[in-house]
Design a protein around this motif. Structure first.
Motif, mmCIF file in Angstrom:
data_model
loop_
_atom_site.group_PDB
_atom_site.id
_atom_site.type_symbol
_atom_site.label_atom_id
_atom_site.label_comp_id
_atom_site.label_asym_id
_atom_site.label_seq_id
_atom_site.Cartn_x
_atom_site.Cartn_y
_atom_site.Cartn_z
ATOM 1 N N VAL A 145 70.593 -4.209 95.078
ATOM 2 C CA VAL A 145 69.965 -5.350 94.399
ATOM 3 C C VAL A 145 70.836 -5.814 93.231
ATOM 4 O O VAL A 145 70.995 -7.021 93.010
ATOM 5 N N ILE A 146 71.426 -4.906 92.496
ATOM 6 C CA ILE A 146 72.331 -5.287 91.407
ATOM 7 C C ILE A 146 73.544 -6.029 91.955
ATOM 8 O O ILE A 146 73.944 -7.072 91.423
ATOM 9 N N ILE A 147 74.136 -5.517 93.031
ATOM 10 C CA ILE A 147 75.276 -6.192 93.662
ATOM 11 C C ILE A 147 74.863 -7.576 94.145
ATOM 12 O O ILE A 147 75.589 -8.563 93.950
ATOM 13 N N ALA A 157 72.471 -9.442 92.969
ATOM 14 C CA ALA A 157 72.258 -10.307 91.808
ATOM 15 C C ALA A 157 73.587 -10.828 91.265
ATOM 16 O O ALA A 157 73.694 -12.002 90.888
ATOM 17 N N ILE A 158 74.596 -9.986 91.242
ATOM 18 C CA ILE A 158 75.922 -10.427 90.794
ATOM 19 C C ILE A 158 76.477 -11.486 91.737
ATOM 20 O O ILE A 158 77.025 -12.501 91.296
ATOM 21 N N PHE A 210 68.499 0.075 94.480
ATOM 22 C CA PHE A 210 68.777 -0.502 93.165
ATOM 23 C C PHE A 210 70.221 -0.983 93.081
ATOM 24 O O PHE A 210 70.497 -2.079 92.569
ATOM 25 N N SER A 211 71.151 -0.202 93.606
ATOM 26 C CA SER A 211 72.565 -0.586 93.606
ATOM 27 C C SER A 211 72.783 -1.866 94.415
ATOM 28 O O SER A 211 73.512 -2.768 93.974
#
Length: 71
Positions: free
Chosen positions: A12-14, A16-17, A9-10
């Motif tokens: 994927v968030i990175i 996406a940013i 999850f971490s």
């Protein structure tokens, strides 16, 4: 499995940013930090890890939160 899901999850968030920066400002932060062109081995590894993380999250979602009919 919870630890791998948190890591995925971490990542994927990175990711996406990073893609948001590319789309909005045309700034590829990974290429700026780790290089582009022939020296892009580390960049490719990072992009691969983000992609694998997204697939992992899809798998976890499909197993634990399948489509359900709500009454």
């Amino acid at each position: 499995m919870k630890f791998t899901t948190i890591i995925a999850f971490s990542l994927v968030i990175i990711g996406a940013i990073i893609w948001g920066l590319v789309g909005i400002f045309n700034i590829n932060l990974v290429a700026m930090i780790f290089g582009a062109g022939d020296a892009a081995v580390v960049s490719r590894i990072i992009y691969s890890l983000v992609g694998i993380s997204a697939l992992w999250l899809l798998l976890v979602w499909a197993i634990y939160h399948p489509f359900k009919v709500i009454d």
